[in-house]
Write a protein that holds these residues in place. Structure first.
Motif, mmCIF file in Angstrom:
data_model
loop_
_atom_site.group_PDB
_atom_site.id
_atom_site.type_symbol
_atom_site.label_atom_id
_atom_site.label_comp_id
_atom_site.label_asym_id
_atom_site.label_seq_id
_atom_site.Cartn_x
_atom_site.Cartn_y
_atom_site.Cartn_z
ATOM 1 N N ILE A 57 -6.775 15.748 5.086
ATOM 2 C CA ILE A 57 -6.226 14.543 4.834
ATOM 3 C C ILE A 57 -4.557 14.577 5.248
ATOM 4 O O ILE A 57 -3.882 15.401 4.860
ATOM 5 N N VAL A 58 -4.301 13.417 5.903
ATOM 6 C CA VAL A 58 -2.991 13.434 6.373
ATOM 7 C C VAL A 58 -2.244 11.994 5.891
ATOM 8 O O VAL A 58 -2.884 10.885 5.554
ATOM 9 N N THR B 187 0.848 -1.269 0.084
ATOM 10 C CA THR B 187 -0.022 -0.105 0.105
ATOM 11 C C THR B 187 0.902 1.265 -0.097
ATOM 12 O O THR B 187 1.228 1.848 1.008
ATOM 13 N N ASP B 188 1.154 1.534 -1.220
ATOM 14 C CA ASP B 188 2.102 2.775 -1.183
ATOM 15 C C ASP B 188 1.287 4.229 -1.111
ATOM 16 O O ASP B 188 1.823 5.198 -0.984
ATOM 17 N N ILE B 189 0.022 4.082 -1.240
ATOM 18 C CA ILE B 189 -0.966 5.076 -0.645
ATOM 19 C C ILE B 189 -1.591 4.912 0.487
ATOM 20 O O ILE B 189 -2.359 4.043 0.729
ATOM 21 N N ILE B 190 -1.260 5.538 1.588
ATOM 22 C CA ILE B 190 -1.954 5.513 3.011
ATOM 23 C C ILE B 190 -2.470 6.885 3.420
ATOM 24 O O ILE B 190 -1.453 7.880 3.649
ATOM 25 N N MET B 191 -3.713 7.014 3.607
ATOM 26 C CA MET B 191 -4.321 8.407 3.779
ATOM 27 C C MET B 191 -5.394 8.314 4.963
ATOM 28 O O MET B 191 -6.250 7.564 4.977
ATOM 29 N N ILE B 192 -5.182 9.125 6.124
ATOM 30 C CA ILE B 192 -6.309 9.333 6.983
ATOM 31 C C ILE B 192 -7.120 10.518 6.633
ATOM 32 O O ILE B 192 -6.370 11.696 6.466
ATOM 33 N N VAL B 193 -8.336 10.563 6.380
ATOM 34 C CA VAL B 193 -9.351 11.685 5.941
ATOM 35 C C VAL B 193 -9.960 11.843 7.078
ATOM 36 O O VAL B 193 -10.906 11.119 7.520
#
Length: 394
Positions: free
Chosen positions: A114-115, A97-103
Motif C-alpha cells: 500500500i502506497v 480526497t485526503d486519503i489516496i492510496m495505491i494498493v
C-alpha cells in the motif's frame, strides 16, 4: 532507503469483508467460480477527455463517429496474479480526497503493498486551479456534472484513476471511493477498534464539522473516535505526513480487529454499510476472487509506505513536492504489474509533478536516495506502533 514494517489499506479491508459475504452466497449457489481469475486485458479505467466548446462549455471530447474519447489507455500486458487498486476517501462537505492510496496485490506471493499519496502532492494539470492532488477528484466531479454525466462521482473516480495511470506509470485495475464519515459505522459494527493513542489529541474546526478530543493511551475507540484519530494532523510536526503514519497505525489495528471479530452476522452488516458508502468499478465475480485469496495474506506481508518528498511553499500555497527518482524506485519495486520492467521515464512523462520554479525542480530532480522512506508491515506496527513527532521541526 530505510526499511521496516507496515500497514494495510482500508480498501483491502473493504474488499475482504464484502467479498466474504458475496463468496458465501455464490458458494451456496454452486461455487461456479472455482477456476475464475479477473480479466485484466481490457481498458478497465473508463475515463473520458473533457474539452471546452466554442461557447465555453465543458463537454466530452468525441471522435469523428461521435464516440467519447478515453483519457488514457489502461490496457496492456499484465503479469498474471498482480492487481492494482486506487483507494480514495473523501468527506461529504468538500469532496476533497485526503486519503489516496495505491494498493498492489500479488496473489502468487501472498503480499499486499500500500502506497500512500500525500494529499498536498504538487500537480499541475488542465482544468485545475489548485496544485494539490486532493482537489483533483472534486474538480473532475464538477467537470463531469458540467458535461452532463449521469454519475459524476463514478466519472470523477475514473478520471482520477486515469490521472494516476498516465502520470505515475502505474496501471490501475480497480478503483473505489468511500465516504470517510460513513466508514465510522463499520467500526461500530465491529464493536470498535483498539488503538494506542500516542498523545492527547485536541482540535476543532466547526467549518468542517470536525471536533477531535482524544486522550492518550491504549483504548477501545468507537467509530466516531476512530475517525477523529484518522483525521487529526494539526499537532503533528509534519502535519499530513504525521497523519499518514497515524493511518498506518489505525489500518493495522483495524485489520487485527477484523480477524478477531469476524462472524456471519458482522459480515452481512458491514457489507450492507459499505455498499451505501462506496462507489467502485469492481464486479461481483472479481470481489469473490479476491475474497478467496486475500483472506490468507499474513500481516507480516502487508507493506505500507508514503511517497517520498518534501513540503514547500509554492506561490503562497503549502504543497508536497515529490522526489522523482525515489518515487520511481517505489513504483518499480512495489506497484509495477506490467510484464515489462518499470522504466524511470514512465513516471511523470508530462512533468505534472514539477514546475518552472527552480526550487521545485531542484527538489523534484534530487538524486536517488535523497528521500529516504520507511517500508512498514502490519504485524510490526501492531506490536511496536510508529513514533509520530509532535510540535514543530523548524
Amino acid at each position: 532507503m530505510k526499511s521496516s514494517d507496515g500497514g494495510v489499506s482500508a480498501f483491502v479491508i473493504v474488499v475482504i469483508v464484502l467479498c466474504v459475504f458475496l463468496f458465501v452466497l455464490v458458494a451456496a449457489a454452486g461455487g461456479f467460480l472455482v477456476f475464475y481469475e479477473p480479466d485484466t486485458s481490457g481498458n478497465a479505467i473508463t475515463a473520458y477527455k473533457y474539452v471546452t466548446d466554442e461557447e465555453g462549455n465543458v463537454v466530452y471530447e468525441t471522435d469523428e463517429e461521435g464516440n467519447k474519447v478515453y483519457a488514457v489507455d489502461s490496457s496492456g500486458d499484465q503479469t498474471s496474479g498482480k492487481y492494482n487498486f486506487l483507494v480514495v476517501g473523501h468527506d461529504k462537505i468538500s469532496r476533497n480526497t485526503d486519503i489516496i492510496m495505491i494498493v498492489s496485490y500479488d496473489t502468487y506471493e501472498g503480499s499486499i503493498s500500500i502506497v500512500q499519496i500525500p494529499r498536498d502532492t504538487y500537480v499541475n494539470v488542465d482544468f485545475m486551479s489548485s496544485h494539490k492532488i486532493n482537489a483533483a477528484y472534486t474538480k473532475y466531479y464538477s467537470l463531469a456534472r458540467s458535461a452532463g454525466s449521469e454519475n459524476p462521482d463514478y466519472d470523477a473516480l475514473m478520471s482520477l484513476s486515469a490521472l494516476v495511470t498516465e502520470n505515475f506509470g502505474v496501471k490501475i485495475n480497480y478503483a473505489a471511493v468511500f465516504d470517510i464519515e460513513g466508514f465510522a459505522n463499520v467500526i461500530d459494527i465491529l464493536g470498535g477498534v483498539w488503538i494506542d493513542v500516542p498523545y492527547d489529541l485536541d482540535y476543532e474546526d466547526p467549518g468542517q464539522n470536525l471536533y477531535i478530543h482524544l486522550s492518550a493511551g491504549y483504548q477501545l475507540l468507537d467509530g466516531d473516535q476512530a475517525m477523529q484519530f484518522v483525521r487529526y494532523r494539526k499537532g503533528y510536526a509534519e502535519q499530513d505526513l504525521g497523519r499518514q503514519d497515524a493511518m498506518k497505525i489505525f489500518i493495522s489495528a483495524l485489520l487485527s480487529q477484523l480477524k478477531a471479530n469476524m462472524s456471519v452476522s458482522t459480515v452481512s452488516e458491514i457489507a450492507s454499510e459499505l455498499l451505501d458508502n462506496m462507489i467502485s468499478n469492481i464486479g461481483l465475480a472479481d470481489f469473490i476472487y479476491f475474497a478467496k485469496s486475500a483472506l490468507s495474506v499474513d500481516l507480516s506481508k502487508v507493506y505500507l509506505m508514503t511517497l517520498p518528498g518534501v513540503s514547500m511553499t509554492v506561490n503562497g500555497a503549502s504543497v508536497y513536492v515529490l522526489y522523482k527518482a525515489d518515487v520511481a524506485e517505489i513504483i518499480s519495486n512495489y506497484l509495477n504489474v506490467y510484464v515489462d520492467d518499470f522504466d524511470t521515464d514512465d513516471f511523470d512523462p508530462y512533468g505534472i509533478f514539477t514546475s518552472d520554479s527552480s526550487s521545485v525542480s531542484e527538489v523534484y530532480n534530487s538524486p536517488l536516495g535523497t528521500g529516504e522512506y520507511i517500508v512498514y508491515n502490519a504485524a510490526d506496527v501492531n506490536e511496536n506502533s510508529i513514533d509520530i513527532p509532535t510540535g514543530s521541526l523548524y
